[in-house]
Design a protein around this motif. Structure first.
Motif, mmCIF file in Angstrom:
data_model
loop_
_atom_site.group_PDB
_atom_site.id
_atom_site.type_symbol
_atom_site.label_atom_id
_atom_site.label_comp_id
_atom_site.label_asym_id
_atom_site.label_seq_id
_atom_site.Cartn_x
_atom_site.Cartn_y
_atom_site.Cartn_z
ATOM 1 N N GLY A 137 4.566 15.394 -2.735
ATOM 2 C CA GLY A 137 5.478 14.754 -3.056
ATOM 3 C C GLY A 137 6.436 13.820 -2.322
ATOM 4 N N LEU A 138 5.985 12.861 -1.293
ATOM 5 C CA LEU A 138 6.135 12.224 -0.405
ATOM 6 C C LEU A 138 4.996 11.114 -0.022
ATOM 7 N N CYS A 139 5.790 9.933 -1.111
ATOM 8 C CA CYS A 139 5.274 8.920 -1.242
ATOM 9 C C CYS A 139 6.206 7.819 0.535
ATOM 10 N N VAL A 140 5.345 7.190 0.917
ATOM 11 C CA VAL A 140 5.472 6.418 1.105
ATOM 12 C C VAL A 140 4.903 4.970 1.302
ATOM 13 N N ASN A 141 5.375 3.185 0.917
ATOM 14 C CA ASN A 141 4.860 2.936 0.589
ATOM 15 C C ASN A 141 5.004 1.665 2.013
ATOM 16 N N LEU A 142 4.556 1.177 2.672
ATOM 17 C CA LEU A 142 4.019 0.536 3.511
ATOM 18 C C LEU A 142 4.745 -0.976 3.058
ATOM 19 N N LYS A 143 4.361 -0.855 2.462
ATOM 20 C CA LYS A 143 4.988 -3.511 2.502
ATOM 21 C C LYS A 143 6.156 -3.073 1.855
ATOM 22 N N THR A 144 6.715 -2.513 1.439
ATOM 23 C CA THR A 144 8.148 -1.860 1.065
ATOM 24 C C THR A 144 9.147 -1.950 2.295
ATOM 25 N N GLY A 145 8.632 -0.756 3.086
ATOM 26 C CA GLY A 145 9.045 -0.083 3.905
ATOM 27 C C GLY A 145 10.834 1.279 3.334
ATOM 28 N N MET A 159 0.987 -0.815 0.178
ATOM 29 C CA MET A 159 0.011 -0.091 -0.112
ATOM 30 C C MET A 159 1.065 1.771 0.347
ATOM 31 N N GLU A 160 0.665 1.913 -0.655
ATOM 32 C CA GLU A 160 1.421 3.364 -0.929
ATOM 33 C C GLU A 160 0.602 4.583 -0.234
ATOM 34 N N LEU A 161 0.505 5.726 0.185
ATOM 35 C CA LEU A 161 0.498 6.500 0.907
ATOM 36 C C LEU A 161 0.998 7.938 -0.345
ATOM 37 N N ARG A 162 0.432 9.028 -0.614
ATOM 38 C CA ARG A 162 0.961 9.552 -1.216
ATOM 39 C C ARG A 162 0.567 11.181 -0.894
ATOM 40 N N THR A 163 1.753 12.295 -0.756
ATOM 41 C CA THR A 163 0.396 13.536 -0.641
ATOM 42 C C THR A 163 0.822 13.979 -1.334
ATOM 43 N N ARG A 164 0.351 16.019 -1.770
ATOM 44 C CA ARG A 164 -0.100 16.660 -2.159
ATOM 45 C C ARG A 164 1.525 17.114 -2.242
ATOM 46 N N SER A 193 5.321 6.704 8.903
ATOM 47 C CA SER A 193 4.498 6.448 8.488
ATOM 48 C C SER A 193 3.150 6.537 8.851
ATOM 49 N N PHE A 194 3.336 6.321 10.442
ATOM 50 C CA PHE A 194 2.644 6.671 11.478
ATOM 51 C C PHE A 194 1.366 8.133 11.196
ATOM 52 N N PHE A 195 2.599 9.558 10.776
ATOM 53 C CA PHE A 195 2.319 10.633 10.827
ATOM 54 C C PHE A 195 1.410 11.004 9.655
ATOM 55 N N VAL A 196 1.581 9.725 8.167
ATOM 56 C CA VAL A 196 1.028 9.858 7.100
ATOM 57 C C VAL A 196 0.327 9.086 7.265
#
Length: 103
Positions: A8-16, A1-6, A36-39
């Protein structure tokens, strides 16, 4: 699962892994968990005590000052500033607030 922000931050919870504007961030395990917790909790005031109970650092007891230090280091990795935050704002005596929006 990827979380993207406005911004340009991308946090991939699956790959770490986390990227900012397409560039991989060099984060410790704790900093990645913290980010990850903040996002996953954008635009919500998060008390330091909540960070300490929800973000684990290899089952070692995390002191509240350690949270502050790691937030400061995370900000540095993000190129963020406590004075003019793009991502993480400190709310004095209350906790932290992830400023950016997840899209």
């Amino acid at each position: 699962m990827e979380l993207r922000t406005r911004q340009g931050l991308c946090v991939n919870l699956k790959t770490g892994h986390a990227d900012l504007n397409g560039e991989r961030l060099k984060l410790t395990s704790f900093q990645f968990e913290l980010l990850s917790f903040f996002v996953q909790n954008p635009q919500r005031l998060i008390a330091r005590s909540e960070v300490m109970t929800k973000v684990h650092f290899y089952n070692v007891e995390v002191l509240s000052r350690s949270v502050d230090i790691n937030v400061s280091r995370l900000r540095k990795s993000l190129g963020d500033s406590a004075d003019d935050p793009r991502f993480i704002r400190t709310v004095w005596r209350k906790g932290y607030y992830f400023v950016d929006e997840v899209i």
